[in-house]
Design a protein around this motif. Structure first.
Motif: not given
Length: 380
Positions: A86, A90, A122-125, A127-128, A131, A169-170, A281
């Motif tokens: 995480n 950033t 499976w974590s938000a980080s 995915t960030i 992507d 997922k990806t 988006r």
């Protein structure tokens, strides 16, 4: 959205279960590319690893201290890994910026992920990070599989289901990399993926023998595996299968050929979907901003019937319109004292002439200049 060039470096994200040989595979791939005079750009995203057997260009451990994060936030091993990711996420824009600067001189970007696959996938980080890289470079997911531990139909099906979930997922091209083929050839996996009857035969054999670690069982488990194998037939068509040995280097060249094919697939199939999702988006974001603006304008109205409150610009416009009518002098300039005296004297003169006229009617022409001065003094 960042611009992408079809000739840009291919980003290879290596994921897999703990112990599947991701880091060893990365080492072998790095050595092979250096032998081809095509050194890759390497990123390590595993904050908990102690020793990495290859040089890294970007290492998450240089940014965050895994043990310090666990101590400071009172976290366990998996929580510490996710928190480190995480914190690293950033700064992903800076990472992408560095990659863009190096892109003209690169052919491949290798990304090693944590052994705890769920912490990244499976974590938000995770995915960030995925992507951000996929929106800039052609990106391929290399799913590393421990071949000797996949000879059981049940274990094989579990790996295929996990690969299926990662693919959807990806939404990125995926290569199934059956590692450790020097210990166990991967021919059985290719046969099971292309021939449904072969998988059924292996499943029945596993049920009959009940071999140690087979896990096939009977009844419900057998029916479940049969159903899943039928369901995954369509899924197998979107995958490339490669057998490699990270220990001996066998099959690495085949993997690089598969990467080239997936880059073409990315440009023709996945890239348009990513751009469409990005535009969607952006449209949703613009619509949300417009709704907030409409709500703000509605709140600023005084009367629901449409009467709006006076604002400063209204008064400024009125002042400007009035000022425009007078162009020869400044109305705001204060009147001089001598002007006021002249006006007062002119008024007195008029009053005197009126009084003089009335007096002449009564007394005749008897007043002179002195009488005028006396009149002035009396009225002051």
């Amino acid at each position: 959205m960042a611009s992408r060039s079809p000739s840009g470096p291919a980003a290879i994200i290596c994921v897999g279960m703990a112990g599947s040989g991701k880091t060893t595979f990365m080492q072998r791939l790095n050595a092979h590319l250096h032998a081809l005079k095509q050194p890759p750009y390497i990123m390590n995203l595993d904050p908990a690893v102690k020793n990495v057997p290859f040089d890294r260009n970007i290492d998450i451990r240089d940014s965050v201290d895994y043990k310090e994060v666990m101590k400071q936030y009172n976290l366990g091993p998996n929580g510490g890994i996710m928190t480190c990711l995480n914190l690293f996420a950033t700064k992903v824009d800076q990472v992408v910026g560095i990659l863009e600067q190096r892109a003209p001189t690169l052919t491949n970007v290798l990304i090693d992920t944590p052994g705890q696959i769920e912490c990244f996938v499976w974590s938000a980080s995770g995915t960030i990070i995925t992507d951000a890289i996929a929106s800039t470079f052609p990106t391929i997911i290399a799913y590393i599989i421990d071949t000797p531990r996949t000879t059981s139909p049940a274990t094989f099906m579990a790996n295929m289901l996990y690969a299926c979930s990662i693919l959807y997922k990806t939404k990125l091209p995926m290569i199934l990399v059956f590692n450790k083929t020097d210990v166990q050839p991967h021919g059985f996996a290719h046969e099971w993926m292309t021939d449904f009857e072969a998988f059924q035969t292996a499943l029945r054999k596993d049920e009959d023998t009940e071999a140690l670690g087979g896990g096939g069982g009977s009844g419900y488990m057998g029916n479940l595996l049969n159903s899943m194998s039928l369901m995954l037939e369509e899924f197998y068509k979107h995958l490339s299968l490669v057998g490699v040995s990270a220990m001996t280097g066998m099959g690495v060249e085949n993997f690089l050929d598969a990467v080239k094919e997936k880059v073409k697939e990315y440009e023709t199939e996945y890239k348009p979907e990513l751009e469409a999702a990005w535009q969607k988006r952006q449209a949703a974001k613009a619509e949300k901003q417009q709704r907030e603006l409409d709500r703000l304008l509605k709140d600023m109205q005084v009367d629901p019937a449409g009467v709006q409150a006076d604002v400063l610009s209204d008064f400024e416009d009125d002042d400007d319109s009035n000022a425009g009518e007078m162009v020869e002098r400044d109305e705001d300039e204060p009147r001089r004292e001598e002007d006021e005296d002249e006006d007062e004297e002119a008024g007195l003169q008029a009053r005197y002439q009126k009084a003089l006229a009335e007096d002449r009617e009564k007394k005749g022409n008897m007043l002179d200049e002195d009488s005028f001065m006396r009149y002035l003094m009396a009225n002051k």
